[in-house]
Design a protein around this motif. Sequence first.
Motif, PDB file in Angstrom:
ATOM      1  N   VAL A   1     112.996 107.104  38.792  1.00  0.00           N
ATOM      2  CA  VAL A   1     113.712 107.351  39.926  1.00  0.00           C
ATOM      3  C   VAL A   1     113.339 105.879  40.733  1.00  0.00           C
ATOM      4  N   TYR A   2     114.344 105.254  41.287  1.00  0.00           N
ATOM      5  CA  TYR A   2     114.215 104.061  42.154  1.00  0.00           C
ATOM      6  C   TYR A   2     114.326 104.512  43.620  1.00  0.00           C
ATOM      7  N   TYR A   3     113.181 104.026  44.395  1.00  0.00           N
ATOM      8  CA  TYR A   3     113.397 104.313  45.804  1.00  0.00           C
ATOM      9  C   TYR A   3     113.427 102.774  46.659  1.00  0.00           C
ATOM     10  N   CYS A   4     114.160 102.863  47.633  1.00  0.00           N
ATOM     11  CA  CYS A   4     113.913 101.837  48.394  1.00  0.00           C
ATOM     12  C   CYS A   4     113.428 102.173  49.721  1.00  0.00           C
ATOM     13  N   ALA A   5     112.784 101.187  50.506  1.00  0.00           N
ATOM     14  CA  ALA A   5     112.016 101.509  51.682  1.00  0.00           C
ATOM     15  C   ALA A   5     111.880 100.544  52.513  1.00  0.00           C
ATOM     16  N   ALA A   6     111.742 100.834  53.891  1.00  0.00           N
ATOM     17  CA  ALA A   6     111.766 100.142  55.010  1.00  0.00           C
ATOM     18  C   ALA A   6     110.559  99.934  55.584  1.00  0.00           C
ATOM     19  N   ASP A   7     109.813  98.736  55.960  1.00  0.00           N
ATOM     20  CA  ASP A   7     108.688  98.481  56.621  1.00  0.00           C
ATOM     21  C   ASP A   7     108.758  97.746  57.987  1.00  0.00           C
ATOM     22  N   ARG A   8     108.551  98.304  59.108  1.00  0.00           N
ATOM     23  CA  ARG A   8     108.667  97.848  60.428  1.00  0.00           C
ATOM     24  C   ARG A   8     108.118  96.581  60.578  1.00  0.00           C
ATOM     25  N   TRP A   9     107.082  96.529  59.899  1.00  0.00           N
ATOM     26  CA  TRP A   9     106.232  95.383  60.253  1.00  0.00           C
ATOM     27  C   TRP A   9     106.965  93.855  59.943  1.00  0.00           C
ATOM     28  N   GLY A  10     107.492  94.110  58.658  1.00  0.00           N
ATOM     29  CA  GLY A  10     108.536  92.913  58.526  1.00  0.00           C
ATOM     30  C   GLY A  10     108.007  91.833  57.550  1.00  0.00           C
ATOM     31  N   ALA A  11     106.606  91.560  57.427  1.00  0.00           N
ATOM     32  CA  ALA A  11     106.054  90.635  56.366  1.00  0.00           C
ATOM     33  C   ALA A  11     106.458  90.771  54.971  1.00  0.00           C
ATOM     34  N   GLY A  12     106.466  92.035  54.503  1.00  0.00           N
ATOM     35  CA  GLY A  12     106.693  92.438  53.223  1.00  0.00           C
ATOM     36  C   GLY A  12     105.310  92.872  52.555  1.00  0.00           C
ATOM     37  N   THR A  13     105.225  93.840  51.939  1.00  0.00           N
ATOM     38  CA  THR A  13     103.983  94.203  51.093  1.00  0.00           C
ATOM     39  C   THR A  13     104.369  95.019  49.718  1.00  0.00           C
TER      40      THR A  13
END
Length: 124
Positions: free
Chosen positions: A93-105
């Motif tokens: 199962v593939y999930y997308c997610a959002a990170d408020r920090w923005g830099a990417g990790t």
Amino acid sequence: QVQLVESGGGLVQAGGSLRLSCAASGRAFNTFAMGWFRQAPGKGRESVAAIRWNGLATYYADSVKGRFTISRDNAKNTVYLQMNSLKPEDTAVYYCAADRWGAGTLNLSGYDYWGQGTQVTVSS
């Protein structure tokens, strides 16, 4: 609050391709880093790919480098995962997610919002 909806999963033969999409609600999408993660049956959730808020940096797990490509269209509030040369071990199962920090990790703990997931099954 951000809501994420994944689409594009399905059944594909080994060696085939799929393109996943993740549509986000909310006006702050273009400030968030986005990531794709996956969870196979009986296993923990693992990182797949991530992209910085402006699309200028991308990150990949070793297992998908050279086969998967993450991209985003901030005008459409959408992030994509192009998956080529799929293998049975990509089944999850593939999930997308959002990170408020923005830099990417690739670190799962860095993400604040998660979608419900879309199933990808690769047959041998």
